[in-house]
Design a protein around this motif. Structure first.
Motif, PDB file in Angstrom:
ATOM      1  N   VAL A  30       0.875  -1.211  -0.153  1.00  0.00           N
ATOM      2  CA  VAL A  30      -0.124  -0.098   0.050  1.00  0.00           C
ATOM      3  C   VAL A  30       0.865   1.239  -0.160  1.00  0.00           C
ATOM      4  O   VAL A  30       0.257   2.419  -0.682  1.00  0.00           O
ATOM      5  CB  VAL A  30      -0.954  -0.095   1.177  1.00  0.00           C
ATOM      6  N   GLN A  55      -6.060  -7.570   4.713  1.00  0.00           N
ATOM      7  CA  GLN A  55      -5.148  -7.872   6.023  1.00  0.00           C
ATOM      8  C   GLN A  55      -5.961  -8.941   6.936  1.00  0.00           C
ATOM      9  O   GLN A  55      -5.022  -9.711   7.622  1.00  0.00           O
ATOM     10  CB  GLN A  55      -5.119  -6.534   6.727  1.00  0.00           C
ATOM     11  N   MET A  89      -4.071  -4.412  12.631  1.00  0.00           N
ATOM     12  CA  MET A  89      -3.973  -3.662  11.187  1.00  0.00           C
ATOM     13  C   MET A  89      -3.322  -2.218  11.350  1.00  0.00           C
ATOM     14  O   MET A  89      -2.236  -1.803  10.765  1.00  0.00           O
ATOM     15  CB  MET A  89      -5.480  -3.287  10.551  1.00  0.00           C
ATOM     16  N   ARG A  92       0.451  -3.229  11.748  1.00  0.00           N
ATOM     17  CA  ARG A  92       0.990  -3.408  10.306  1.00  0.00           C
ATOM     18  C   ARG A  92       1.184  -1.849   9.713  1.00  0.00           C
ATOM     19  O   ARG A  92       2.054  -1.637   9.065  1.00  0.00           O
ATOM     20  CB  ARG A  92      -0.028  -4.101   9.492  1.00  0.00           C
ATOM     21  N   LEU A  97       4.595   2.625   7.836  1.00  0.00           N
ATOM     22  CA  LEU A  97       4.953   4.039   7.867  1.00  0.00           C
ATOM     23  C   LEU A  97       6.572   4.036   8.334  1.00  0.00           C
ATOM     24  O   LEU A  97       7.301   4.888   7.887  1.00  0.00           O
ATOM     25  CB  LEU A  97       4.324   4.918   9.008  1.00  0.00           C
ATOM     26  N   MET A 211     -13.794   6.425  13.176  1.00  0.00           N
ATOM     27  CA  MET A 211     -12.972   7.028  12.033  1.00  0.00           C
ATOM     28  C   MET A 211     -13.541   6.579  10.987  1.00  0.00           C
ATOM     29  O   MET A 211     -13.728   7.470   9.872  1.00  0.00           O
ATOM     30  CB  MET A 211     -11.666   6.226  12.206  1.00  0.00           C
TER      31      MET A 211
HETATM   32  O1  LIG Z   1      -4.277   1.060   3.868  1.00  0.00           O
HETATM   33  C1  LIG Z   1      -3.960   1.384   5.191  1.00  0.00           C
HETATM   34  N1  LIG Z   1      -3.342   0.665   5.898  1.00  0.00           N
HETATM   35  C2  LIG Z   1      -2.837  -0.827   5.446  1.00  0.00           C
HETATM   36  C3  LIG Z   1      -3.958  -1.681   6.337  1.00  0.00           C
HETATM   37  C4  LIG Z   1      -3.680  -2.952   6.246  1.00  0.00           C
HETATM   38  C5  LIG Z   1      -1.857  -3.425   6.719  1.00  0.00           C
HETATM   39  C6  LIG Z   1      -1.223  -2.451   5.933  1.00  0.00           C
HETATM   40  C7  LIG Z   1      -1.578  -1.084   5.692  1.00  0.00           C
HETATM   41  C8  LIG Z   1      -4.266   2.853   5.420  1.00  0.00           C
HETATM   42  C9  LIG Z   1      -4.282   3.615   4.112  1.00  0.00           C
HETATM   43  C10 LIG Z   1      -5.424   3.442   3.271  1.00  0.00           C
HETATM   44  C11 LIG Z   1      -5.706   4.424   2.403  1.00  0.00           C
HETATM   45  C12 LIG Z   1      -5.841   5.936   2.761  1.00  0.00           C
HETATM   46  C13 LIG Z   1      -4.456   6.089   3.827  1.00  0.00           C
HETATM   47  C14 LIG Z   1      -4.511   5.181   4.797  1.00  0.00           C
HETATM   48  N2  LIG Z   1      -3.123   3.259   6.291  1.00  0.00           N
HETATM   49  C15 LIG Z   1      -3.612   3.421   7.788  1.00  0.00           C
HETATM   50  C16 LIG Z   1      -4.820   3.598   8.451  1.00  0.00           C
HETATM   51  C17 LIG Z   1      -5.478   4.685   8.371  1.00  0.00           C
HETATM   52  C18 LIG Z   1      -6.751   4.534   8.904  1.00  0.00           C
HETATM   53  C19 LIG Z   1      -7.174   3.309   9.420  1.00  0.00           C
HETATM   54  N3  LIG Z   1      -8.672   3.252   9.914  1.00  0.00           N
HETATM   55  C20 LIG Z   1      -9.005   2.127  10.549  1.00  0.00           C
HETATM   56  C21 LIG Z   1     -10.448   2.128  10.954  1.00  0.00           C
HETATM   57  C22 LIG Z   1     -10.642   3.481  10.565  1.00  0.00           C
HETATM   58  N4  LIG Z   1      -9.504   4.056  10.064  1.00  0.00           N
HETATM   59  N5  LIG Z   1      -6.478   2.286   9.349  1.00  0.00           N
HETATM   60  C23 LIG Z   1      -5.399   2.407   8.562  1.00  0.00           C
HETATM   61  N6  LIG Z   1      -2.390   3.986   8.199  1.00  0.00           N
HETATM   62  C24 LIG Z   1      -1.253   3.930   7.468  1.00  0.00           C
HETATM   63  C25 LIG Z   1       0.117   4.144   7.324  1.00  0.00           C
HETATM   64  C26 LIG Z   1       0.830   3.812   6.408  1.00  0.00           C
HETATM   65  F1  LIG Z   1       2.216   4.148   6.341  1.00  0.00           F
HETATM   66  C27 LIG Z   1       0.308   3.294   5.184  1.00  0.00           C
HETATM   67  F2  LIG Z   1       1.290   3.125   4.382  1.00  0.00           F
HETATM   68  C28 LIG Z   1      -1.060   3.069   5.117  1.00  0.00           C
HETATM   69  C29 LIG Z   1      -1.779   3.212   6.136  1.00  0.00           C
END
Ligand SMILES: O=C(NC1CCCCC1)[C@H](C1CCCCC1)n1c(-c2ccc(-n3cccn3)nc2)nc2cc(F)c(F)cc21
Length: 233
Positions: A30, A55, A89, A92, A97, A211
């Motif tokens: 991602v 995930q 999640m 991860r 990041l 969220m």
């Molecule tokens: O895809 C992501 N995370 C995955 C999930 C599975 C395993 C690997 C990563 C997202 C991403 C989806 C697109 C828009 C922008 C965010 N992401 C998030 C994130 C943001 C919000 C949430 N929420 C959960 C419930 C409500 N919000 N979860 C993850 N943090 C991230 C940090 C990164 F470096 C980063 F690269 C992506 C990240």
């Protein structure tokens, strides 16, 4: 200086968990997608639900490799997965990041996440958590063990046989404690700091439904699997 020795069982446990953690990762990266393009709020929401769905699938595969997990009561296995999926999640995501990236990439990634559609009030606690994980400079084995400890949390809702989960978690906690002394000999409190992040993680995960609800999109569409895991819809 404490001489660290691992029993044969602990060496086997470490290998099984680390191999499983390496094997069961999200296929598509991602961070690469987010660095490639600026997506709309709708596209970002869709990307999140796709990433989160995949995930959960890899989390189930990973969990099946935790020694003793499949011997737990079947309903307790489900309760543990349901109770830890959001936390796993966010863990991860934190690791994504904090990965070593070329100069300037992390800033672009942070900017894209800031602008992804997550409502402002959740950005701060989320990035505070990501930063506090990054400061720990965990080795891969510690990341794998921390995720395992999160899954094997006895006091998740609906877990019937908590002592059985405690027994599994204690083995992993003991192993993580030794790994921390081995990899961070100068920081006697490192293990305690690591476990402290799990408290921060649980707090952050309490917000996940809000969220999602506050994501600036008109239609919040989820996959059936996420409806199960995320308490949405
Ligand atoms: O895809 C992501 N995370 C995955 C999930 C599975 C395993 C690997 C990563 C997202 C991403 C989806 C697109 C828009 C922008 C965010 N992401 C998030 C994130 C943001 C919000 C949430 N929420 C959960 C419930 C409500 N919000 N979860 C993850 N943090 C991230 C940090 C990164 F470096 C980063 F690269 C992506 C990240």
């Amino acid at each position: 200086k404490e001489k660290i020795e691992f029993t044969t069982e602990q060496q086997a446990l470490m290998r099984v968990i680390t191999d499983a953690y390496n094997k069961h990762q999200i296929p598509q990266d991602v961070t690469k997608k987010l660095l490639q393009d600026q997506y709309s709020t709708e596209e970002n929401f869709l990307l999140l639900t796709e990433m989160a769905t995949s995930q959960v699938q890899v989390l189930v595969e990973f969990t099946k490799n935790i020694p003793g997990f499949l011997s737990l009561d079947r309903e307790d296995q489900i309760a543990l997965l349901k109770g830890s999926a959001v936390e796993a999640m966010f863990l991860r995501s934190a690791q994504a990041l904090n990965k070593k990236m070329p100069i300037g990439h992390t800033e672009v990634l942070e900017e894209r996440i800031h602008k992804s559609g997550i409502s402002e009030e959740f950005i701060k606690p989320m990035f505070n958590f990501y930063k506090s994980i990054g400061e720990l400079h965990m080795v891969l084995e510690e990341q794998a063990l921390l995720t395992t400890i999160t899954i094997l949390t006895p006091d998740r809702p609906y877990v019937k046989d908590q002592p059985a989960v405690e027994r599994l978690q204690e083995n992993v906690l003991d192993l993580l404690r030794k790994m921390c002394v081995l990899h961070h000999p100068q920081e006697p409190q490192y293990f305690a700091r690591l476990l402290g992040r799990l408290t921060e993680l649980r707090t952050l995960s309490h917000y996940h439904a809000e969220m999602l609800a506050s994501w600036k999109v008109n239609n919040h569409k989820f996959t059936p699997l996420l409806c199960e895991i995320w308490d949405v819809q």
